[in-house]
Design a protein around this motif. Sequence first.
Motif, PDB file in Angstrom:
ATOM      1  N   ARG A  28       9.235  10.487   3.318  1.00 27.62           N
ATOM      2  CA  ARG A  28       7.753  10.185   3.653  1.00 27.62           C
ATOM      3  C   ARG A  28       7.600   8.628   3.815  1.00 27.62           C
ATOM      4  O   ARG A  28       7.032   8.287   4.739  1.00 27.62           O
ATOM      5  CB  ARG A  28       7.088  11.030   2.517  1.00 27.62           C
ATOM      6  CG  ARG A  28       6.857  12.335   3.046  1.00 27.62           C
ATOM      7  CD  ARG A  28       5.450  12.757   1.868  1.00 27.62           C
ATOM      8  NE  ARG A  28       6.061  12.842   0.461  1.00 27.62           N
ATOM      9  CZ  ARG A  28       6.490  13.831  -0.290  1.00 27.62           C
ATOM     10  NH1 ARG A  28       6.980  15.092   0.351  1.00 27.62           N
ATOM     11  NH2 ARG A  28       6.573  13.803  -1.775  1.00 27.62           N
ATOM     12  N   ILE A  29       8.448   8.044   2.852  1.00 29.78           N
ATOM     13  CA  ILE A  29       8.213   6.451   2.817  1.00 29.78           C
ATOM     14  C   ILE A  29       9.013   5.976   4.156  1.00 29.78           C
ATOM     15  O   ILE A  29       8.146   5.206   4.740  1.00 29.78           O
ATOM     16  CB  ILE A  29       8.988   5.986   1.514  1.00 29.78           C
ATOM     17  CG1 ILE A  29       8.254   6.405   0.294  1.00 29.78           C
ATOM     18  CG2 ILE A  29       9.367   4.436   1.681  1.00 29.78           C
ATOM     19  CD1 ILE A  29       9.064   5.897  -1.157  1.00 29.78           C
ATOM     20  N   ASP A  30      10.262   6.404   4.221  1.00 33.93           N
ATOM     21  CA  ASP A  30      10.590   5.973   5.900  1.00 33.93           C
ATOM     22  C   ASP A  30       9.375   6.362   6.920  1.00 33.93           C
ATOM     23  O   ASP A  30       9.621   5.416   7.806  1.00 33.93           O
ATOM     24  CB  ASP A  30      11.842   6.939   5.927  1.00 33.93           C
ATOM     25  CG  ASP A  30      13.173   6.277   5.282  1.00 33.93           C
ATOM     26  OD1 ASP A  30      12.902   5.267   4.501  1.00 33.93           O
ATOM     27  OD2 ASP A  30      14.159   6.679   5.402  1.00 33.93           O
ATOM     28  N   ARG A  31       9.122   7.494   6.801  1.00 38.92           N
ATOM     29  CA  ARG A  31       8.052   7.723   8.040  1.00 38.92           C
ATOM     30  C   ARG A  31       6.737   6.645   7.997  1.00 38.92           C
ATOM     31  O   ARG A  31       6.102   6.327   9.052  1.00 38.92           O
ATOM     32  CB  ARG A  31       7.522   9.072   7.925  1.00 38.92           C
ATOM     33  CG  ARG A  31       6.588   9.848   9.056  1.00 38.92           C
ATOM     34  CD  ARG A  31       7.280   9.616  10.381  1.00 38.92           C
ATOM     35  NE  ARG A  31       6.873   8.522  11.253  1.00 38.92           N
ATOM     36  CZ  ARG A  31       7.767   8.252  12.396  1.00 38.92           C
ATOM     37  NH1 ARG A  31       8.602   9.069  12.736  1.00 38.92           N
ATOM     38  NH2 ARG A  31       6.945   7.445  13.167  1.00 38.92           N
ATOM     39  N   ALA A  32       6.307   6.382   6.757  1.00 31.40           N
ATOM     40  CA  ALA A  32       5.477   5.640   6.531  1.00 31.40           C
ATOM     41  C   ALA A  32       5.386   4.370   6.950  1.00 31.40           C
ATOM     42  O   ALA A  32       4.690   3.857   7.595  1.00 31.40           O
ATOM     43  CB  ALA A  32       4.794   5.631   5.236  1.00 31.40           C
ATOM     44  N   VAL A  33       6.867   3.724   6.774  1.00 42.04           N
ATOM     45  CA  VAL A  33       7.073   2.502   7.015  1.00 42.04           C
ATOM     46  C   VAL A  33       7.153   2.450   8.524  1.00 42.04           C
ATOM     47  O   VAL A  33       6.753   1.402   9.383  1.00 42.04           O
ATOM     48  CB  VAL A  33       8.539   2.056   6.416  1.00 42.04           C
ATOM     49  CG1 VAL A  33       8.785   0.526   7.118  1.00 42.04           C
ATOM     50  CG2 VAL A  33       8.378   1.787   4.832  1.00 42.04           C
ATOM     51  N   ALA A  79       0.799  -1.237   0.099  1.00 45.36           N
ATOM     52  CA  ALA A  79       0.075  -0.040  -0.207  1.00 45.36           C
ATOM     53  C   ALA A  79       0.942   1.177  -0.073  1.00 45.36           C
ATOM     54  O   ALA A  79       0.433   2.288  -0.643  1.00 45.36           O
ATOM     55  CB  ALA A  79      -0.890  -0.046   1.363  1.00 45.36           C
ATOM     56  N   ILE A  80       2.059   1.354   0.689  1.00 49.38           N
ATOM     57  CA  ILE A  80       2.930   2.571   0.691  1.00 49.38           C
ATOM     58  C   ILE A  80       3.687   2.679  -0.764  1.00 49.38           C
ATOM     59  O   ILE A  80       3.480   3.833  -0.997  1.00 49.38           O
ATOM     60  CB  ILE A  80       3.875   2.158   1.773  1.00 49.38           C
ATOM     61  CG1 ILE A  80       3.440   2.347   3.212  1.00 49.38           C
ATOM     62  CG2 ILE A  80       5.030   3.344   1.698  1.00 49.38           C
ATOM     63  CD1 ILE A  80       4.314   1.763   4.429  1.00 49.38           C
ATOM     64  N   ARG A  81       3.899   1.547  -1.311  1.00 51.19           N
ATOM     65  CA  ARG A  81       4.288   1.700  -2.690  1.00 51.19           C
ATOM     66  C   ARG A  81       3.392   2.198  -3.724  1.00 51.19           C
ATOM     67  O   ARG A  81       3.706   3.164  -4.328  1.00 51.19           O
ATOM     68  CB  ARG A  81       4.981   0.206  -3.112  1.00 51.19           C
ATOM     69  CG  ARG A  81       6.281  -0.080  -3.096  1.00 51.19           C
ATOM     70  CD  ARG A  81       6.555  -1.406  -3.669  1.00 51.19           C
ATOM     71  NE  ARG A  81       6.160  -2.398  -2.823  1.00 51.19           N
ATOM     72  CZ  ARG A  81       6.956  -2.844  -1.815  1.00 51.19           C
ATOM     73  NH1 ARG A  81       7.918  -2.528  -1.418  1.00 51.19           N
ATOM     74  NH2 ARG A  81       6.328  -3.934  -1.097  1.00 51.19           N
ATOM     75  N   ALA A  82       2.248   1.901  -3.610  1.00 48.05           N
ATOM     76  CA  ALA A  82       1.290   2.468  -4.503  1.00 48.05           C
ATOM     77  C   ALA A  82       1.060   3.840  -3.841  1.00 48.05           C
ATOM     78  O   ALA A  82       0.841   4.697  -4.999  1.00 48.05           O
ATOM     79  CB  ALA A  82      -0.105   1.677  -4.213  1.00 48.05           C
TER      80      ALA A  82
END
Length: 459
Positions: free
Chosen positions: A382-387, A17-20
């Motif tokens: 933002r990806i790091d934070r989302a993970v 979901a994060i990748r999308a």
Amino acid sequence: MKTLADPQHALADGLDAIRAEFQVPDGFPPAVLAAAAEAAKRQPTDHVDRTNRAFVTLDPATSTDLDQAFAIEAAGADLLLHYAIADVAWFVDDDGVIDREAWTRGETLYLPDRKAGLYPPILAEGAASLLPDGPRPAIVFTVRIDPSGAVALDGVERALIRSRAKLAYATAIDADLPAGFADLATRIQRDERRRGASRVDPPEQEVERVDGALALRFRPRLVAEDRNAALSLATNMAVGQALLAHHTGLFRVMAAPDDAAKLRLRNTAKAFALAWPDAQPLADFTRTLDAAQPRAAAFMLAVRRAGHGASYAPWHDGETPWHAAVAATYAQATAPLRRLADRYVIRAAVAVANGQPVPAVVTAAFDRLPKVIARADATAGRIDRAVIDLAEAIMLRSRVGDSFAAVVTDTDDRGARIQLSDYPIIARVDTTAMPGDALIVRLAAIDMQRRTIEFKRVH
């Protein structure tokens, strides 16, 4: 975050979901793959032969995109670091399809289960990578380090090298590494203390399963990692000095934490029961911390977040680019397989070190790159934070209703930001408490789809 571990695939559903959500590329267009396959066949022709020099690489055991190899020799009281960097420019034509794709990406994006590379694997993990399975084209920076730790760029050359060994942080022993490796790192660290550098390298966060439950923990940094980081730091400082002297370049810059950020750090130290004397500078305090201790590790992460963030700046007449955490002028040139800007910094360094004009395409790139890299860095952040948000939500999903000790680190119009005292988690709570106040909060709700956790103040 680059090596966040998820051995049981507990994060798998959320990662897709994060990748999308962030439109992370999945593979490369066919034209780019075809061009990379052709480029991988290129044989070095502009490179001096340095295959007799005993280079080695040192990376995580699973890494195959190897940017750096090194050899060290004594020169009287000085040490000479021969730092070989992947010659990406040899394989990538200006304004070719590989180059244009790299400019749309800016950098390699990492998630726990896989990455979206800056360049196709046939180059990044094959022909351009400094693997020990044959000669590779490289750019070799020779950096002189004197006994005090001061650095100077002695020379830069295109060279053909052969790595003798692919060493891993977790298993390499002193006998595997070049003589002078530990001494060189000690010199660089000594000079950092002299300069008052506040650079920290916190351990990375990992998700592990403990007694059937998920836990977010810190993976301690190994001594070999810190020593290896000193090699890159020495090279990047030497390159930055050389480019600045020649009135060209692209520099990594960062302002020091302001007073408000320092106050937040004081409150964070209080949350973790870390004794930070009032008169002690931040740089001196961070050097007393043991990264193997979870609370100290969490504080080190807070230090990394405390500044206004690093950015890139091209050379401008009358300005001295400065990186506050490094306490020096600093350019990044040592990871061209993962960062677009490094390829151009390297090309400028080759030119100035050999008395040649910097190519016009490189100078033009220096003006364009800051916005491109800022966009890529923002996406990566933002990806790091989302993970991390996902990992925190998974770790705490069975704890709804439980209470936790916390300390307020700062406040704004959205309420208070809190640091949990026993977990590396920062959250918000609606309260009029002041920075430094100790609280008890209750985990009120978790939204797994939105990756959010909600706390309420108990008292």
